[in-house]
Design an enzyme around this catalytic site. Structure first.
Site, short mmCIF file in Angstrom:
data_model
loop_
_atom_site.label_atom_id
_atom_site.label_comp_id
_atom_site.label_asym_id
_atom_site.label_seq_id
_atom_site.Cartn_x
_atom_site.Cartn_y
_atom_site.Cartn_z
N GLU A 165 0.82 -1.23 0.07
CA GLU A 165 0.05 -0.10 -0.14
C GLU A 165 0.90 1.39 0.00
OE1 GLU A 165 -3.26 0.22 2.82
OE2 GLU A 165 -4.03 -1.74 2.23
N GLU B 86 -5.63 -8.38 0.18
CA GLU B 86 -6.06 -8.21 1.76
C GLU B 86 -7.58 -7.92 1.41
OE1 GLU B 86 -4.57 -5.04 4.03
OE2 GLU B 86 -2.74 -5.72 3.85
C1 FCB Z 1 -4.61 -2.25 5.44
C2 FCB Z 1 -3.11 -2.72 5.91
C3 FCB Z 1 -3.17 -3.71 7.12
C4 FCB Z 1 -4.02 -3.63 7.98
C5 FCB Z 1 -5.47 -3.70 7.23
C6 FCB Z 1 -6.65 -3.43 8.10
O1 FCB Z 1 -4.59 -1.06 5.03
O2 FCB Z 1 -2.29 -2.95 4.81
O3 FCB Z 1 -1.83 -3.71 7.64
O4 FCB Z 1 -3.92 -2.65 8.75
O5 FCB Z 1 -5.47 -2.45 6.34
#
Ligand code: FCB
Length: 447
Positions: free
Chosen positions: A170, A353
């Site tokens: 990110e 994610e």
């Molecule tokens: C993302 C992050 C991860 C975690 C999730 C909830 O943006 O990459 O580390 O904090 O959110």
């Protein structure tokens, strides 16, 4: 039982879960590990909710064998975790800490012995502070250079154990949140000019690590884990879809669009004017080198309407009046994958994610019936299955997170895990969502 129904996901779909070093490892001062910018940030009063720290967190540094067994029992095929740079290189450069490398070798070996593929993130926000002090961290190309050296060192040591790397996690978390909002480490509030340079240097860090991995681990597939601002057409008509796609490309111009197109598009340069970053010759060649896969972290999405005849042909709704659940936007999954695919045709994609926080605690029977998470996963994954039905090449899904962990500046309050963690004892208790996910992995069907 199948009941004659077909699968929603193919049998070779890569089901996994994700974590990051600072959030789960603990062992913050063990076996020669150096500090990170988080070890420093957490000491600032109220920088982290409840003033907690990352000394132990989920204690994966010690509990990894148990965690692997839990992954295996659920049938997970892959585990995405990140390397703590300063566990391997305590000063971020130069001297290597063999015990740090041993930890990751053991973790990978343990995963492989249990049929779980390691997916390694090289950078998930825990910079060695020496690089911050000496060079201003990602404000400087020196840090980028040392990141490349770290990437080579890690990949050489891990060798054939690792076939998949994410360079960084990110862009926004590495740049704006740390260097201009200051809500996460290193907690700075730079002006737009300097922030934009940090953004550019981060793209360069991705490209530099790609190059390092291509020579240190030629067998490995390399990608990135990015969380762009996803756009959802308010109405599924060609007009609104096109508007949403344009909004998506422009809103993410400084990150994913730049990586995929090898340039800053005009709208970005026009909006930043004299604050536009300095770009050196060859930068974009590195930044836009073809990746093997693109990882998308998908949580939210914003609705878009076409506005024909107006100067700006779209309107992005930052908030939805009358809707309190703005964070719950399962359609972001389908539209996110579809837009990325139509705009840039990546060879492969994975959902690196996706997940939901909750205030999960065991009930009197020691059970955690997190139906809110099951609902969330069912809706998002059903949206993802629509993308698969349309032959969008999404190959895997990593749930955030395997287990409860330290949620950056929000501390331990939000619990994202499929597995509950008692932070006092390090005890693990699988939640109901863990059972639900196990069943999905087994059958490939959403129920
Ligand atoms: C993302 C992050 C991860 C975690 C999730 C909830 O943006 O990459 O580390 O904090 O959110």
């Amino acid at each position: 039982m199948n009941n004659g129904q077909t699968r929603d996901f193919p049998s070779d779909f890569i089901w996994g879960s994700a974590t990051a070093s600072y959030q789960v490892e603990g062992g913050a001062y063990e076996d020669g590990k150096g500090p990170s910018i988080w070890t420093e940030f957490e000491k600032r009063p109220n920088a982290i909710a409840d003033n907690v720290d990352g000394d132990i967190t989920s204690n994966q540094y010690h509990c990894w064998p148990e965690d692997i067994q839990l992954m295996k029992k659920a049938g997970m095929k892959a585990y995405r975790f990140s390397l703590a740079w300063s566990r391997i290189m305590p000063d971020g450069k130069g001297k290597v800490n063999p015990k740090g490398l041993d930890y990751y070798k053991k973790l990978c070996d343990g995963l492989l012995e249990n049929g779980i593929a390691p997916y390694v993130t090289l950078y998930h926000w825990d910079l060695p502070p020496v690089l911050q002090q000496e060079y201003g961290g990602w404000e400087s190309r020196e840090t980028v250079k040392y990141f490349g050296e770290f990437a080579s060192c890690a990949a050489e040591a891990l060798g054939q154990r690792v076939n998949h790397y994410f360079t960084i996690n990110e862009f926004l978390g590495c740049t704006d949140q740390g260097y201009s909002n200051g809500i996460i480490a290193p907690g700075l509030k730079l002006n737009a000019k300097r922030r934009n340079q940090v953004r550019h240097n981060m793209l360069l860090a991705h490209g530099t690590a790609m190059q390092a991995l291509r020579s240190a681990a030629p067998h490995a597939k390399v990608g990135i884990a990015e969380n762009p601002v996803f756009m959802i057409p308010a109405i599924d008509t060609p007009e609104h879809v096109e508007a949403a796609k344009l909004a998506f490309r422009e809103r993410n111009a400084h990150f994913i669009t730049a990586v995929m197109e090898g340039k800053y598009i005009d709208s970005y340069l026009e909006s930043e004017k004299e604050n536009a970053p300095e770009v050196m010759e060859g930068d974009f060649k590195l930044i836009s080198a073809p990746m093997d896969f693109l990882g998308l972290n998908i949580y939210h999405g914003k609705f878009v309407l076409a506005t024909p005849g107006k100067e700006k042909p779209y309107m992005v709704y930052e908030e939805y009046p009358g809707d309190s659940s703005v964070l719950f936007q399962p359609a972001a999954m389908y539209w996110g994958c579809r837009m990325v695919n139509e705009l840039w045709h990546p060879a492969e994609m994975v959902i690196s994610e996706n997940g939901l926080q909750g205030n999960d605690h065991p009930d009197w029977e020691c059970k955690i019936n997190d139906l809110h998470r099951i609902k969330y996963m069912r809706e998002y994954l059903s949206s993802l299955s629509r993308a698969l039905r349309e032959d969008i090449p999404v190959k895997g899904y990593f749930h955030w997170s395997l287990l409860d962990n330290l949620e950056w500046c929000s501390g331990f309050r939000p619990r994202f895990g499929l597995i509950f963690v008692n932070y006092k004892t390090s005890q693990r208790i699988p939640k109901l969502s863990y059972e639900w996910y196990s069943e999905l992995i087994k059958t490939g069907r959403l129920v």
